[in-house]
Design a protein around this motif. Structure first.
Motif, short mmCIF file in Angstrom:
data_model
loop_
_atom_site.label_atom_id
_atom_site.label_comp_id
_atom_site.label_asym_id
_atom_site.label_seq_id
_atom_site.Cartn_x
_atom_site.Cartn_y
_atom_site.Cartn_z
N ILE D 119 10.22 -2.13 27.18
CA ILE D 119 10.11 -2.11 25.72
C ILE D 119 8.69 -1.73 25.32
CG2 ILE D 119 10.25 -3.52 23.64
CD1 ILE D 119 12.48 -5.07 24.90
N LYS D 120 7.75 -2.31 26.05
CA LYS D 120 6.35 -2.01 25.73
C LYS D 120 6.01 -0.57 26.05
CE LYS D 120 4.70 -6.67 26.25
NZ LYS D 120 4.78 -7.58 27.41
N ALA D 121 6.69 -0.01 27.05
CA ALA D 121 6.34 1.34 27.47
C ALA D 121 6.94 2.41 26.56
CB ALA D 121 6.81 1.58 28.90
N CYS D 122 8.01 2.08 25.87
CA CYS D 122 8.72 3.11 25.12
C CYS D 122 7.87 3.60 23.94
CB CYS D 122 10.04 2.56 24.58
SG CYS D 122 10.95 3.80 23.64
N PRO D 123 7.58 4.91 23.91
CA PRO D 123 6.71 5.42 22.86
C PRO D 123 7.39 5.53 21.50
CG PRO D 123 7.42 7.21 24.25
CD PRO D 123 7.98 5.97 24.86
N VAL D 124 8.74 5.48 21.49
CA VAL D 124 9.40 5.63 20.20
C VAL D 124 10.19 4.39 19.81
CG1 VAL D 124 9.50 8.14 20.20
CG2 VAL D 124 11.28 6.84 21.36
N ASP D 125 9.90 3.26 20.45
CA ASP D 125 10.53 1.99 20.08
C ASP D 125 12.04 2.05 20.06
OD1 ASP D 125 8.40 0.39 19.87
OD2 ASP D 125 8.07 0.66 17.72
N CYS D 126 12.64 2.61 21.10
CA CYS D 126 14.09 2.68 21.03
C CYS D 126 14.77 1.78 22.06
CB CYS D 126 14.58 4.12 21.11
SG CYS D 126 14.51 4.80 22.74
N ILE D 127 14.01 0.87 22.69
CA ILE D 127 14.63 -0.12 23.57
C ILE D 127 14.63 -1.45 22.86
CG2 ILE D 127 14.59 -1.19 25.85
CD1 ILE D 127 13.01 1.14 26.87
N ILE D 128 15.80 -2.04 22.79
CA ILE D 128 15.84 -3.34 22.12
C ILE D 128 16.19 -4.42 23.12
CG2 ILE D 128 16.22 -2.71 19.72
CD1 ILE D 128 19.15 -2.68 20.22
N GLY D 129 15.74 -5.62 22.86
CA GLY D 129 15.98 -6.74 23.75
C GLY D 129 14.88 -7.77 23.58
N ALA D 130 15.13 -8.94 24.10
CA ALA D 130 14.15 -10.01 23.99
C ALA D 130 13.86 -10.53 25.39
CB ALA D 130 14.72 -11.13 23.11
N PRO D 131 12.78 -11.25 25.58
CA PRO D 131 12.48 -11.77 26.91
C PRO D 131 13.66 -12.55 27.47
CG PRO D 131 10.66 -12.18 25.41
CD PRO D 131 11.74 -11.57 24.60
N LYS D 132 13.94 -12.34 28.72
CA LYS D 132 15.02 -13.03 29.43
C LYS D 132 16.41 -12.62 28.92
CE LYS D 132 12.11 -15.40 31.88
NZ LYS D 132 11.54 -16.72 31.63
N GLN D 133 16.48 -11.57 28.16
CA GLN D 133 17.78 -11.07 27.69
C GLN D 133 17.93 -9.64 28.22
OE1 GLN D 133 19.73 -12.88 25.15
NE2 GLN D 133 18.32 -14.55 25.66
N TYR D 134 19.20 -9.18 28.30
CA TYR D 134 19.37 -7.78 28.70
C TYR D 134 18.72 -6.88 27.66
CZ TYR D 134 23.20 -9.56 31.56
OH TYR D 134 23.94 -10.24 32.44
N HIS D 135 18.17 -5.80 28.13
CA HIS D 135 17.67 -4.80 27.19
C HIS D 135 18.67 -3.66 27.14
CE1 HIS D 135 14.33 -7.22 27.60
NE2 HIS D 135 13.61 -6.53 28.49
N THR D 136 18.64 -2.99 26.03
CA THR D 136 19.48 -1.79 25.98
C THR D 136 18.76 -0.70 25.21
OG1 THR D 136 21.77 -1.13 25.77
CG2 THR D 136 20.79 -2.15 23.85
N ILE D 137 19.19 0.55 25.47
CA ILE D 137 18.48 1.69 24.89
C ILE D 137 19.33 2.30 23.79
CG2 ILE D 137 17.72 4.05 25.37
CD1 ILE D 137 16.83 2.96 28.13
N VAL D 138 18.70 2.49 22.66
CA VAL D 138 19.40 3.17 21.57
C VAL D 138 19.38 4.67 21.92
CG1 VAL D 138 19.51 3.50 19.09
CG2 VAL D 138 18.49 1.43 20.02
N THR D 139 20.46 5.14 22.52
CA THR D 139 20.43 6.49 23.08
C THR D 139 20.21 7.55 22.01
OG1 THR D 139 22.81 6.29 23.08
CG2 THR D 139 21.72 6.19 25.21
N ASP D 140 20.61 7.26 20.78
CA ASP D 140 20.42 8.26 19.73
C ASP D 140 18.95 8.56 19.49
OD1 ASP D 140 23.03 8.48 19.42
OD2 ASP D 140 23.20 7.42 17.51
N HIS D 141 18.10 7.59 19.81
CA HIS D 141 16.69 7.79 19.55
C HIS D 141 15.88 8.08 20.80
CE1 HIS D 141 17.37 6.82 15.46
NE2 HIS D 141 17.67 5.56 15.68
N CYS D 142 16.52 7.97 21.96
CA CYS D 142 15.78 8.15 23.20
C CYS D 142 15.38 9.61 23.36
CB CYS D 142 16.65 7.73 24.39
SG CYS D 142 15.85 8.01 25.97
#
Lengths: 193, 543, 353, 198
Positions: D119-142
């Motif tokens: 999440i921290k690495a994504c330059p366009v903020d398109c990964i969502i998730g919280a600590p200790k939770q699964y993350h997922t990628i908003v593919t429309d914005h990736c």
């Protein structure tokens, strides 16, 4: 009046700077790749050449001859031309950055462009009146621009053509320029000077 | 000056005919099926209904797998404004709802509702017939046309109800009924006009009533004079000759194109970016008119249409009345095609239709012709591309007045800005240019490629712009977070300093020596430093 | 299987068909040339066509392209046209040089058929005219004019073609004469009026029309050229725009100036029938590759050709301006295509978007 | 002293012209670099850093300002390179890396440990998730920049080719083979199913 017409026609077609006097070949080959750039260059050269022939006439008549320093002609003319080019460059940078970038090195090179210096010196040699020399400078520039624009149109077409590898780029460009020069021979004799 | 020359050119040009600019004359392929009476196609074993058979938004399936549906029952409801529903073509059971190949040049699929017929062909009668349409409000009629799923049956499948609108600013005064059918080989509209003249004219009358237009023109080309005669006869029988008349035009392709038709009939051009509506003209296909009649007077949704099945690989070419969703394979078998090896199936006419890769593709609302051609015939037409000799024939026949050779060259060179400058998007893809090209250049293909690329570039640009904004917002957020953190640290530090100072003062008071500078100096340094950091940090982060 | 876009039907036109139509249309003119210059014409025609085909074949072969292209008709057409615009007096090596130049520099170096900016035959002709002005402006006396001249038998013609005038014991002056255009130019230069000059030359409009005046091989008969040209127009192989606008501009200009001063400016009928104008208007300027592709562009092209031809003929050093005019306008073709476009449906002229 | 005349005259003239030019240069002064904006507008804004610059804008500045080569933008591909070369008026230069099909990142969620590093690495903020939770990628914005691959400690992020959409389908250039494309699509389709199974 006819005299001025003849000067103009002769400068544009019959004694075309590029195709019959072979002056200004460097920008002719260098900036004819794209139509827009060629048109921009044409106007820049038109501006510089007209002003250069005007200014050089003034310098010649008001400074060089009265002070008897005609032997310094070239140096003075280059000074004037350099200043003019510098001015055009600044205006162009402000008004059309893309064209400025497109013309690139060729814009400052107008300074040492033989066509511009040539027009200044030929003017003086031919002893034209003030108005005639302005017209001659303008005519020569129009001739240069005309040929440059025609050539850029042709080159845009060549761009898409499957030219044999060995002839791509400069060779075919020079062949085309040669053909153009041959065709311009047709204008020979239009004006008897 | 140039204008005058252009006019002289238009009037004298050997390439242009009376009516519209450009165009070509085709051979007599239509004679193969001309006059063949419409025969009904048998019911196949499976119907496949793609959820989008029109231009616009796709529908949403409203039936469950295993559910029994009746003929004419709505099985997918429209979503959004530019959408019309899909209906079941016969009674039966929904077996599955999954992706199935549709008639599209890409060969890609679309979610489709599969229905297994039960053979009873029971009809759903939820739409009441409205035979006295003159007393019905136009809005209700419009709703009815939409509910019946009517879309332009000439091939463009634009939802019809949208066109049937009363606009205060642009009052429609003329309705053109397009019976041109200029594609070679196709005769479905021709036969429809011969057999269903009454229905077509009634449909037109309904439309005239809906849009309150006072003039209806049925336009027919002069290779279908029998249809024109039948139309004229029916008109006088119905006593509608005051408001509707038949106009016969010389045969010329692509006269059936909406804009060309309007130019040919009215002599005026639809302005670029404008609609025929803006000129007070509405044009509809004769089949659409019949579908409107069915929807209003009979209460029947659009579940079948007339299709010309022809082509040099079809032993028994015919004009058939086919239920939507029937597989083309099944349809061609009905017409005597036994072996599908070495033949190519074409959806629509040869000029604007598309070649399909499979035969297991359903008939949809836009299918006006199914042509099965021998592979050799197709390959002959798609001869290998040779260099353009710039003869300009393509420009002479272009109904849009483009310069197709230069346009195609720019598309080929990926110079799309130049291509747009040469009016790429005014091309109607009629195919006249490719048809006459001596060098067999697939000009239309280049235009389609160019248009697709321009659209993609636009998509990429929008996406890049969004990404930029997201990225900038992220940078701003990170900067703010950092600033906040530093601010907190600073405040904390200041407090600490204050405490230290108080302590120092206390000590100083004790020692009776006060030196303020020493205390303040470090304070200044401390506040300066974090601010510089705030500026630098995001850049480092990105790297 | 590849992606194939509509249309899936083709009208049947092909490059070969187009080229051979033009070749057929030139046959009457070629026959007239044989009537006027006998075996000389035959030698020149066969040399030009043969060398063109051979050059094309080797050029294609060396560039690794399909050699079948030789038979698309374009090289043969270039050879035929080239022969028709050369004077009957040119020696064999000049004809060979011209044909090689036309195919190699005029066409193949630019990427072959469809990419040459100049008409190959005209380009070669211009090069010859500038390089060998004597040969290119000396016209053999046509057969019917001087029956006593022993020039036209097979053997003499062969010797002349390969070995030059000395081999047949002739001098240039004895076997050549001026073309009407050249004669007029010289006489006008000496202060003679147009009418007098034409009378002195025994110029007859009828002769010029049916083909009895001296000139390049194919220029002789306006009638034969018109027959071919009109046939091509009727077949839509060439469009009417260029020939009509070209000839019309010529006629209007010449007529206008002839009205102003008939002593200095030749009458329009003379200009139309003289020299290579008709040949150029119907077969050279209409070369699709080097002329604009839109109808309106073609009209602009034709007008340009007309003006330039008349200007060069009237004021220039060269008596004949048609070839120069067409080559000069060839240069302007890309610009015409860019700036002069047909009006797009639904758009106002000038505003494309 | 005759030789002084010309020198004097020349110097005077030069001085006059020089003064004139100095004023002109002030009047026609150009602020900023409008070219960099134009170049930036052409870049795909993936912010991937494959060009060696920390984002698209810095690369645009470098191209416009110091004449850095135009062929460093890998995701932009040949088209972007040509467009930039066109604006800059330089000869096009081939892109060294091979052009690949557009991809988006995909997180195998059952393997994700919820570390938030991507999440921290994504330059366009398109990964969502919280600590200790699964993350997922908003593919429309990736943007497919692959910057999230490296930080992932369990390597649970794949780059998958974007599926071909019917509404985005466009005609390929004439002469494109149909079968190859269909096969590719099929393979991709299968791959995706396997990917989700795994």
């Amino acid at each position: 009046m006819t005299e001025f017409g003849i000067i103009l026609l002769s400068a544009v077609l019959v004694n075309n700077y590029v195709l019959t006097k072979f002056l200004g070949i460097c920008p002719f080959l260098g900036v004819s790749g794209k139509l827009e750039t060629a048109i921009g260059m044409s106007f820049a050269v038109m501006f510089v050449m007209t002003l250069a022939s005007t200014a050089s006439w003034i310098i010649q008549q008001l400074i060089l001859i009265p002070f008897d320093i005609v032997y310094l002609q070239t140096v003075f003319f280059i000074l004037i031309i350099a200043a003019l080019v510098q001015f055009v460059e600044m205006v162009m940078h402000k008004t059309s950055p893309v064209l400025y970038q497109g013309l690139g090195i060729f814009l400052p090179l107008i300074t040492t462009n033989c066509a511009v210096l040539g027009v200044a010196i030929l003017n003086v040699q031919q002893d034209y009146s003030f108005f005639a020399s302005v017209l001659y400078g303008f005519g020569a520039a129009v001739g240069f621009g005309l040929v440059l624009v025609l050539f850029s149109g042709l080159r845009e077409r060549l761009e898409a053509a499957p030219i044999p590898e060995a002839f791509k780029g400069s060779p075919i460009t020079l062949i085309t320029a040669g053909m153009m020069a041959l065709a311009f021979m047709g204008f020979a004799g239009l004006v008897k000077v | 000056m140039l204008n005058i020359w252009h006019k002289i050119q238009q009037s004298l040009s050997l390439g242009s005919a009376q009516g519209f600019t450009g165009g070509i004359v085709h051979g007599n392929q239509y004679k193969i099926t001309a006059g063949h009476p419409i025969v009904a196609c048998a019911l196949p074993e499976l119907f496949i209904h793609p959820i989008k058979q029109h231009i616009g938004e796709p529908c949403e399936p409203i039936v469950e797998v295993g559910e029994r549906v009746l003929r004419g029952q709505m099985i997918a409801k429209p979503q959004g404004y530019l959408s019309v529903p899909v209906h079941a073509s016969t009674s039966g059971t929904v077996t599955c709802i999954e992706e199935h190949t549709i008639p599209h040049p890409s060969g890609l699929g679309m979610i489709s509702i599969h229905i297994k017929p039960d053979g009873m062909d029971e009809t759903d009668e939820s739409l009441h017939p409205l035979p006295n349409y003159r007393s019905v409000d136009a809005t209700e009629l419009r709703e009815r046309v939409r509910d019946a799923g009517v879309a332009g049956l000439g091939g463009a499948v634009f939802p019809t109800f949208i066109k049937l609108v009363q606009d205060q600013q642009n009052q429609i005064d003329t309705v053109l009924l397009n019976g041109i059918e200029c594609e070679p080989w196709l005769t479905c509209d021709h036969q429809l006009m011969l057999e269903k003249a009454h229905e077509i004219i009634s449909g037109l009358d309904i439309i005239l009533h809906m849009v309150e237009a006072d003039k209806g023109i049925i336009v027919i080309e002069d290779n279908k004079l029998d249809a024109a005669d039948v139309m004229k006869q029916t008109l006088s029988d119905m006593g509608l000759t005051d408001s509707i008349y038949v106009q016969v035009l010389p045969t010329r392709y692509p006269q059936g194109g909406e804009r060309q038709l309007i130019q040919a009939v009215t002599g005026k051009e639809v302005p670029a970016g404008g609609l025929p509506l803006h000129m007070g003209v509405l044009s509809l296909n004769v089949g659409t008119s019949k579908a409107v009649y069915d929807a209003v007077c009979l209460g029947e949704p659009l579940t079948e249409r007339i299709i010309t099945v022809s082509g040099d690989a079809v032993p028994k070419p015919a004009n058939m009345s086919v239920r939507l969703g029937t597989s083309m394979h099944f349809l061609l078998k009905q017409c005597g095609v036994e072996h599908f090896d070495g033949i190519k199936i074409m959806h629509g006419g040869p000029m604007m239709g598309e070649l399909l890769n499979q035969d297991d593709v359903p008939v949809v609302k836009g299918s006006n012709g199914i042509l099965a051609m021998n592979q050799q015939t197709i390959m002959r037409a798609h001869h290998q591309e040779e260099p353009c000799i710039r003869c300009g024939d393509c420009g002479d026949v272009c109904p849009a007045g483009l310069m197709p050779n230069l346009l195609a060259a720019h598309c080929k060179e990926n110079q799309f800005e130049r291509a747009e400058d040469y009016s790429l998007f005014d091309c109607i893809e009629c195919g006249a240019c490719s048809y006459v090209c001596p060098s067999h250049i697939p000009l239309v293909h280049y235009f389609r490629y160019g248009k697709g690329q321009v659209a993609q570039i636009q998509r990429e640009k929008t996406f890049a712009e969004e990404s930029r904004q997201r990225s900038e917002k992220r940078d701003a957020r990170l900067a703010k977070e950092l600033a906040d953190k530093e601010e907190k640290r600073r405040v904390a530090k200041a407090k600490k300093e204050a405490r230290a100072k108080a302590l120092a003062e206390k000590e100083a008071a004790e020692k009776v020596v006060v030196d303020k500078d020493n205390v303040e100096q470090p304070d200044v340094e401390q506040t300066d430093k974090p601010e510089v950091k705030v500026d630098e940090k995001p850049a480092e982060d990105k790297a | 299987m590849i992606f194939l876009s509509s249309p899936h039907q083709h009208g049947g036109n092909s490059i070969q068909l187009t080229m051979f139509s033009v070749i057929i249309a030139l046959i009457p003119a070629a026959m007239v040339s044989v009537y006027l210059y006998g075996w000389l014409a035959v030698f020149l025609l066969t040399t030009c066509i043969g060398v063109s085909l051979a050059t094309e074949f080797f050029a294609l072969k060396w560039m690794g392209k399909e050699t079948d292209r030789v038979w698309d008709g374009s090289a043969g057409l270039t050879g035929l046209l080239l022969a028709l615009i050369l004077p009957a007096a040119v020696p064999w090596w000049m004809a060979v040089f011209a044909a090689v130049f036309a195919i190699v520099l005029g066409k193949q170096l630019y990427g072959g058929l469809g990419h040459n900016p100049f008409n190959p035959a005209l380009a070669a002709r211009v090069v010859l005219l500038i390089s060998f002005p004597l040969h290119m402006t000396s016209w053999i006396v046509p057969m019917h004019m001087d029956a006593s001249l022993d020039m036209y038998s097979f053997i003499t013609s062969l010797k002349f073609f390969f070995l030059g005038p000395d081999a047949v014991q002739q001098t240039w002056d004895a076997i050549t004469m001026a073309s009407p255009l050249g004669y007029l130019k010289t006489e006008l230069g000496q202060g003679v009026t147009v009418t007098e000059a034409l009378v002195n030359y025994h110029y007859s409009t009828l002769h010029a029309f049916i083909g009895r005046e001296a000139g390049s091989l194919g220029e002789g008969s306006a009638l034969a050229l018109l027959m071919g040209g009109v046939w091509l127009m009727a077949r839509h192989t060439i469009s009417w725009h260029i020939p009509i606008s070209y000839l019309l501009t010529m006629a209007v200009l010449a007529g206008l100036f002839n009205l102003i001063n008939p002593d200095v400016y030749a009458p329009p009928m003379f200009h139309l029938l003289a020299g290579g104008l008709i040949l150029c208007a119907f077969f050279m300027a209409t070369d699709p590759v080097s002329s604009p592709s839109s109808g309106i562009g073609k009209i602009v092209f034709g007008i340009g050709c007309g003006i330039l031809t008349w200007v060069i003929r009237t004021f220039g050093n060269y008596p004949e301006g048609a070839m120069f005019a067409v080559v000069l306008m060839n240069m302007a073709t890309p610009l015409i295509d860019y700036y002069v476009r047909p009006r797009v449906y639904g758009h106002k002229r000038g505003k494309q978007s | 002293m005759d030789f002084l005349y010309p020198v004097l005259i020349f110097a005077t003239l030069a001085l006059i012209i020089g003064t004139g030019l100095a004023f002109a240069s002030r009047y026609f002064y150009v602020e900023g670099d409008p070219l960099a904006d134009k170049v930036d507008a052409l870049l795909p804004q993936t912010q991937c850093g494959q060009c060696g610059y920390p984002g698209c804008r810095p690369y645009a500045d470098a191209v416009a300002g110091s004449g850095v080569a135009v062929n460093h933008c890998v995701p932009g591909g040949e088209r972007t390179m040509l467009a930039i070369a066109d604006i800059m008026g330089v000869e096009p230069k081939a892109i060294e890396e091979e052009e690949t099909a557009p991809v988006v990142a995909y997180i195998r969620e059952d393997e994700c440990i919820g570390c938030t590093l991507c999440i921290k690495a994504c330059p366009v903020d398109c990964i969502i998730g919280a600590p200790k939770q699964y993350h997922t990628i908003v593919t429309d914005h990736c943007t497919g920049c692959t910057l999230c691959l490296e930080p992932c400690p369990v390597d649970c992020i794949d780059m998958v080719e974007t599926p071909e959409l019917l509404e985005h389908w466009s005609w390929p250039v004439p002469g494109t083979k149909r079968a190859v494309k269909a096969e590719k699509r099929k393979a991709q389709h299968d791959g995706k199913i396997e990917g989700t199974d795994a």
